[in-house]
Design a protein around this motif. Sequence first.
Motif, short mmCIF file in Angstrom:
data_model
loop_
_atom_site.label_atom_id
_atom_site.label_comp_id
_atom_site.label_asym_id
_atom_site.label_seq_id
_atom_site.Cartn_x
_atom_site.Cartn_y
_atom_site.Cartn_z
N GLY A 146 5.35 -5.69 9.18
CA GLY A 146 3.76 -5.53 9.08
C GLY A 146 3.15 -4.20 8.22
N ASP A 147 2.18 -4.13 7.60
CA ASP A 147 1.48 -3.03 6.89
C ASP A 147 0.69 -2.69 8.24
OD1 ASP A 147 2.46 -3.46 4.37
OD2 ASP A 147 0.82 -5.28 4.14
N ARG A 148 0.12 -3.61 8.84
CA ARG A 148 -0.52 -3.48 10.38
C ARG A 148 -0.15 -4.04 11.16
NH1 ARG A 148 -6.20 -4.85 9.46
NH2 ARG A 148 -6.88 -2.96 10.79
N GLU A 207 5.09 -8.89 -0.37
CA GLU A 207 4.48 -7.75 -1.30
C GLU A 207 4.10 -8.42 -2.64
OE1 GLU A 207 7.50 -4.66 -1.70
OE2 GLU A 207 6.78 -3.66 -0.07
N GLY A 245 -2.35 -8.49 2.65
CA GLY A 245 -1.14 -7.58 3.38
C GLY A 245 -0.74 -8.23 4.52
N THR A 301 7.31 -3.92 13.14
CA THR A 301 7.38 -2.80 12.30
C THR A 301 7.73 -2.77 10.93
OG1 THR A 301 8.80 -1.93 13.49
CG2 THR A 301 6.86 -0.90 14.10
N ASP A 358 -2.36 0.63 11.53
CA ASP A 358 -1.15 0.75 11.11
C ASP A 358 0.13 0.78 11.58
OD1 ASP A 358 -2.82 1.03 8.53
OD2 ASP A 358 -2.64 3.13 8.50
N SER A 359 0.95 0.24 11.06
CA SER A 359 2.27 0.17 11.93
C SER A 359 2.77 1.28 12.53
CB SER A 359 3.35 -0.41 11.14
OG SER A 359 3.13 -1.64 10.35
N HIS A 392 10.01 -9.51 3.32
CA HIS A 392 9.44 -8.17 2.96
C HIS A 392 9.04 -8.08 1.46
CE1 HIS A 392 8.19 -3.99 3.86
NE2 HIS A 392 8.85 -3.60 2.74
N ASP A 407 10.31 8.21 -0.03
CA ASP A 407 9.65 7.07 -0.36
C ASP A 407 10.60 6.46 -1.38
OD1 ASP A 407 7.92 5.20 -0.80
OD2 ASP A 407 6.13 6.60 -0.81
#
Lengths: 249, 249, 351, 351
Positions: D190-192, D170, D27, D187, D206-207, D166, C330
């Motif tokens: 996207g968060d989802r 955020e 998001g 992917t 979720d991705s 990206h 992470d």
Amino acid sequence: AGFGWLSVTLLFGGVLLAYYIVPVGSLFLSVPPTEVLGRMNSPIIVDAAKTSVLSASISTLIATVFGLPLAYWLARADGAAQTAVLGIVVLPLVLPPVVGGIVLLTVFGSSSPLGEAAIAAGFPLTRSLAGVILAQTFVASPFLVVTAKVAFERVAQTLEYASRSLGKSRWHTARRVTIPLAVPGIVAGVTLTFARAIGEFGATMMLAYYPRTMPVQIWVSFIELGLENAYPVAILLVGIAGVTLLVIN
Amino acid sequence: AGFGWLSVTLLFGGVLLAYYIVPVGSLFLSVPPTEVLGRMNSPIIVDAAKTSVLSASISTLIATVFGLPLAYWLARADGAAQTAVLGIVVLPLVLPPVVGGIVLLTVFGSSSPLGEAAIAAGFPLTRSLAGVILAQTFVASPFLVVTAKVAFERVAQTLEYASRSLGKSRWHTARRVTIPLAVPGIVAGVTLTFARAIGEFGATMMLAYYPRTMPVQIWVSFIELGLENAYPVAILLVGIAGVTLLVIN
Amino acid sequence: MTLNLSDLSKTYGQFKFGPFDLRVEDGVLAVLGPSGSGKTTLLSLIAGITEPDSGSICLNGRELVGHPLENRDVGMVFQEGALFPHMTARENIAYAATTAARVDGLAATLEIEDILNRSPPVLSGGEYQRVALARTLATDPAVLLLDEPLSSLDTPIRRRLRDELHSLFESLDIPILYVTHDQRTATALGDRIAIVRDGMLEQVGDSSTVVEQPATEFVARFTGNENLFEGSVIEHSEQGVTVRVGDVELQTATSNIGQSDITVCIHPSRVEIKPSRAPDDEQIINTITGTVTRWLNEGSEYQIEMATSWGSPALTASVHPPVFERLTIDTGTELQIMIPPSSIHLMPNRG
Amino acid sequence: MTLNLSDLSKTYGQFKFGPFDLRVEDGVLAVLGPSGSGKTTLLSLIAGITEPDSGSICLNGRELVGHPLENRDVGMVFQEGALFPHMTARENIAYAATTAARVDGLAATLEIEDILNRSPPVLSGGEYQRVALARTLATDPAVLLLDEPLSSLDTPIRRRLRDELHSLFESLDIPILYVTHDQRTATALGDRIAIVRDGMLEQVGDSSTVVEQPATEFVARFTGNENLFEGSVIEHSEQGVTVRVGDVELQTATSNIGQSDITVCIHPSRVEIKPSRAPDDEQIINTITGTVTRWLNEGSEYQIEMATSWGSPALTASVHPPVFERLTIDTGTELQIMIPPSSIHLMPNRG
């Protein structure tokens, strides 16, 4: 706001549409159909119709034969030469038809060298079917060139390259690919040209008051006999215009 | 094969181009320029020019005010309604101008109810400037609608959506985005409409032989005094056509 | 067969193509470059759609320049397919084929038997391109040119057709030029790759050579070699030269470099990462420490950006999902970064 | 903030969109699907370019259906950017911004200060999209819609702008719908992910869930899960169910499957390969033998197709270049294929 936009269009556009359609409808209401049909047999009308259909057909044929190659070239060329040639093609469209008649008379008129020679040869270029055709061709043929140009432009040049890269000649490509795909637009152009030729008045009045075409006959009937006597030919020409609209769409 | 293709175009297209350009050139060769300039001061010519410019300006203004909203609607709509409306707009274009004159007479003529009322009110709709304008508007205004429609179509609708999604109204979008981008095409349309109006002959002859516009004056000069007396006005109108071509390109 | 381009050039207004020299033998040459780099111009010149201002195009010793399109024996598959819309799929292929049997044979090869009677506008993207390819192959061209035939297809269909093209191309013994702006397609289909930039040939070579040993920074970036760092050669030895980047010495497997100032190029897929306190301290060489600043999930792999003592730009590693999950990465995670000597490519520094 | 679509539907001639239900919170929701699947229709409905036949679009409790475009507070970045061509970049942004300071602020964020006085037609693809984004953000929309803004850009620029988007996303606390046909972009950003097919929502989640646990075969193929084999559940245990595919038993980490007939889905990037006679015989479980039938170099990874006892289709593994080189793979090479239990996803068999 959306309502305001549509109202303005409906109001202003509606007025204009009414101005186009109401008079045409009014013509049909002005005379009983049976009366018109009865008068259609008059030899004067039949003669005028024959002269108009024959001359407009020949003018349209000339425009098509001479105009199609030019239209194709205009569709594929670009640069200054293309702009200049297109300007020349559009010139008869922006020139008033009477002026077209005048300029044609300077070349083909009975007092011009060419006109005199033609009369001497027994083939006068004014006050003759030839004069009608000369006038109609000048005024109507640019419609063919301009409409066919658009039709050819809509055929992607890539399709021609594809055909030729498959080993086919330019002529084969034109016959099998370009022309079949451009045909609807070419037909529209031919129809428009015929409609413009058969309706030609200003230049024809100058070059060939005789033999009388339908528009000239309308004028003569109107002047000599009054408005109502011009109706039958007018209705014939409205019919032709209606058919033209159907073919174009 | 490539040579063959170009030769045909040069030969056939060249004949057609010559047919357009030679008579116009011939007009200028037919009369010494000094003589033409001298005759331009004739009160008959000046009056005809005044009538033509005034009537064509008013007709063009009417066409623009009433035609632009319709052109915009035609550019953005589709389906059967759009096709039908476009057909009505094109109708005056395929209708011979003399026939246009006839149908207008059925509504505005001196023996029609509307014509009678207008004469009673001291504002006759035929044989008057109003008649010239009625004739010119009928014949010329479709050019504005059709040309402006193409100009609006070339403005991608996405740009309008983008403007509105930024919180701007339809009016704001029209003023800041659509119209500025369509202006060149609209100007071309206005110019074409003016050229068509100033050259109008057939319908004008029917509705308003007086006051004489330039094309009518050409006809009268030609009939009464002979071809050479029609030259000065014809040259004026060729000049206007030339300016029109320059503006369009 | 051989296609030989020499000193080819063409100017359109502002855009200048060439001078361009290229030799194409049997097999697939992928022509890769950004949009507007002149890829399509190259094909147009070979096909005869455009005539060059100067230069020569020789096919098996025959000069093509000056000959019309239809006499060049060059097959071209256009970007959008260019099927004749007024003919069915079968008629399109028959337009080019000499016999009906040839049409059926090609339809079988390209698996389009079932759609032969359809009209081009109703074909799916993949079907459309198959028919276009069949039509071009029907003339048995001496050279095959393809202009991004897959670019408008959806991913699963594109991958499938790409794999089929790969097999098909292997069965053709002619020079094939395949134009694309996608590096994956270029490496997958091309035996060789030509990189084009601003109308000039930037590099040409075997696919793996171009990807692993880009000649210029432009080629490096275009083939996904995002890790580019300036450094200097400090030692030549038998195993290869040693270079210094920042305060780190890297052992490389390269020997043929003359310059002292170089750019180190490391493909993200060749960077190996381990947990920070890995027990095996054997592999000290070419190891540096990094802190994850960002990671992106690309579905089949993760892109991990790490801050190192090399400063900007960050070092990127791409790893497969199992590796990513095993390391529980992470933002902020400290990692050990190992760069195998054979994964380091050195380019002369143009600075 | 919340955008709530319920029972949304729209029919255009043959194409039917919806009924569509979707809830979008703050998001990034990547909307992924093939061309013609209705992605752009979805955005058009939300933006107000198209009115739905039925259904509701609620933004923070406010119904949007019936309200004109200009009153929706929805920002949209169009696919081709849709900059006003008769205004400079600065004028385009100022068209939407209330103050000059806002224009300068956005120009700084999107790094377009230097090109503000240029006209859109002379901007590069990347610059053009940055200006388009700045213009949309200038209105501070309550929802941001993006229609494939990167699709026309060249790879290196696309990757760079993607990475910047990206970070930008955020910093925005609004629902963002990002339409794309590219699974990597989906992917990565996207968060989802919502997968759209034929105007219907196929899966949303979720991705990583969508990629690793596709709900349908369509989603599996669209997310690169090419290895799909039919099998049957033979045992439920504490570690997860055991399935049989052909003559091989596979231990999985999945427990929640009711059906007995299932489809086994293994992403190529999760297949591990080893030389045929590896000495460590410990890991017998989930190991089968394969023979390489084809391999493709995609530049940053190799796709290896292997024939196994499972027959058709072949099993595909994707490996990074160092692995490929270490195993000296070529057509015909025999390999041991290891599939970790956690890399096996089970889907109900629709057969």
